[in-house]
Design a protein around this motif. Structure first.
Motif: not given
Length: 443
Positions: A185-197
């Motif tokens: 879940l941490l890996a998926l969360g970071v990968a998806n938060v990247a859209r808001h960089a």
């Protein structure tokens, strides 16, 4: 005109100011790929563990395990993340996959209520909530921007708490979420938060500015502090454990105080710089009421702008015997002669030059992209332009000019030292009978 992909604020070429580029997102794209590979690896290892009945592959620490519903929802989340298109809302296929992830969490919860088990392990409530928050954040992307960002950040909360629980031997923090599920879940969360960089909160993490580097340094120090706390819990002897906990708490408090002071210093420096810039712009917009020319504030803004990025200099132009004329015939006569000379010089300026009025009945010509040789030649041209000027109210007397060309040092944005050096050079030249054009460098 192609100036390249990377340039800095207030960098000027050929009279064009180039705004700063967006920060490069290439490192962030690689981070996103690494997170997806990590999530896929965790799912693959857990799937092999369920197939071959090896519990340590889906439950590496403690009794909590990565269950089959968690595996199915994680596979859908990875697939939906790979279907994402940069800066676009979710497509129909991506929306369908995220909806299936939410459906898996709901059906699993209803099945547990009905007493139905789905293989080894259970999907805990914290795992289901994390999946729902993750899916909701991506479904809201470009539809509800604030909600999307908030949900994406919240999806990282419970897996992070679970990871801290595993590091510190605190079962109450992770509950039924396994260590593999937390990493997934941490890996998926970071990968998806990247859209808001590029949002203001996350922009320093990808920015190449000094503030960005400072924020990334603080983040690495914080991660090191979390790791050291986990090490102290694991390896410190039991009698010393309370003392080590207090020591880590003291370090946390001091680190937080240092970060608060550092951020306050940066904020105050930026606010001061902004107020100074606003004051300079206000003064630079004002013109001399007698001659209609720009004042010294415009010259100071010119020097502060181009001084740090390119070679620049100034030419201090003084009219001979103008002080005596002002004493004999009054300030109005001196202003008239100054206005006459300024109007003649203004017609011969290039786009890279700025003519301003100096405070003591003189003129300032600001130049950039020049050398001391070209600056001296330009000063001689300006003095020659006044050769055909005559004062109509003083029996057509000649108007003679004296000029001092000063080459500023690279990176110097202060105007005062250069003007003082030019005025001193002119006075020395007049007392020694030297040529009317003097070349010097700023002290």
């Amino acid at each position: 005109m192609d100036y390249g992909a990377r340039f800095h604020a207030l960098k000027a070429r050929d009279g064009v100011f180039l705004s700063p580029s967006h920060p490069s997102l290439r490192p962030l794209a690689w981070t996103r790929k690494v997170c997806l590979v990590l999530a896929g690896a965790v799912l693959l290892v857990a799937a092999e563990g369920h197939i071959y009945g090896i519990s340590r592959l889906y439950a590496p620490a403690g009794e909590s395990a990565l269950s089959l519903p968690t595996l199915l929802a994680g596979t859908g989340a990875v697939a939906a993340t790979m279907l994402q298109r940069p800066l676009r809302r979710s497509s129909q296929r991506e929306t369908l996959v995220w909806a299936l992830v939410i459906a898996v969490c709901l059906i699993t919860g209803l099945g547990y209520r009905a007493g139905i088990e789905f293989g080894a392990g259970r999907m805990g409530l914290n795992t289901a909530i994390s999946y729902v928050l993750l899916a909701g954040g991506q479904l809201c992307y470009r539809r509800l921007p604030m909600s999307s960002f908030g949900l994406s950040i919240m999806a990282l909360g419970l897996p992070f708490v679970a990871a801290i629980g595993y590091l510190n031997n605190a079962p109450l923090l992770f509950g039924q979420m396994s260590l593999s599920t937390s990493a997934l879940l941490l890996a998926l969360g970071v990968a998806n938060v990247a859209r808001h960089a590029r949002k203001a909160v996350l922009r320093p993490l990808v920015s190449g500015s000094k503030s960005g580097r400072a924020v990334r340094g603080i983040l690495l120090a914080w991660l090191a502090l979390v790791a050291s706390q986990a090490v102290s819990v694991r390896f410190v002897p039991a009698p010393l454990l309370p003392t080590s906990g207090v020591a880590v708490m003291v370090v946390d408090a001091l680190a937080m105080l240092a970060v608060i002071l550092f951020l306050g210093m940066k904020y105050d420096a930026n606010a001061t710089r902004l107020r100074l810039t606003e004051w300079r712009l206000y003064n630079a917009a004002l013109r001399d009421p007698a001659t209609g020319m720009r004042g010294r504030a415009s010259a100071e803004l010119y020097s502060a702008t181009f001084g740090p990025i390119t070679s620049h200099g100034l030419i201090l132009i003084e009219i001979d015997d103008l002080g005596a004329l002002s004493q004999r015939f009054g300030p109005a006569s001196a202003e008239r002669v100054l206005r006459l000379v300024a109007a003649r010089l203004q017609r011969d300026l290039s786009p890279e030059e700025l003519l301003c009025r100096e405070e003591e009945l003189g003129l300032l010509l600001m130049c950039r992209n020049c050398t001391i040789g070209t600056l001296g030649a330009r000063a001689e041209e300006l003095c020659a332009l006044a050769a055909d000027l005559r004062d109509p109210e003083r029996e057509m007397m000649r108007i003679d000019l004296s000029a001092a060309a000063v080459m500023a040092r690279r990176g110097d944005g202060e105007l005062g030292p250069a003007i003082r050096r030019a005025r001193a050079a002119l006075r020395q030249s007049r007392s020694g009978g030297s040529p009317r054009v003097v070349l010097c460098e700023a002290a």
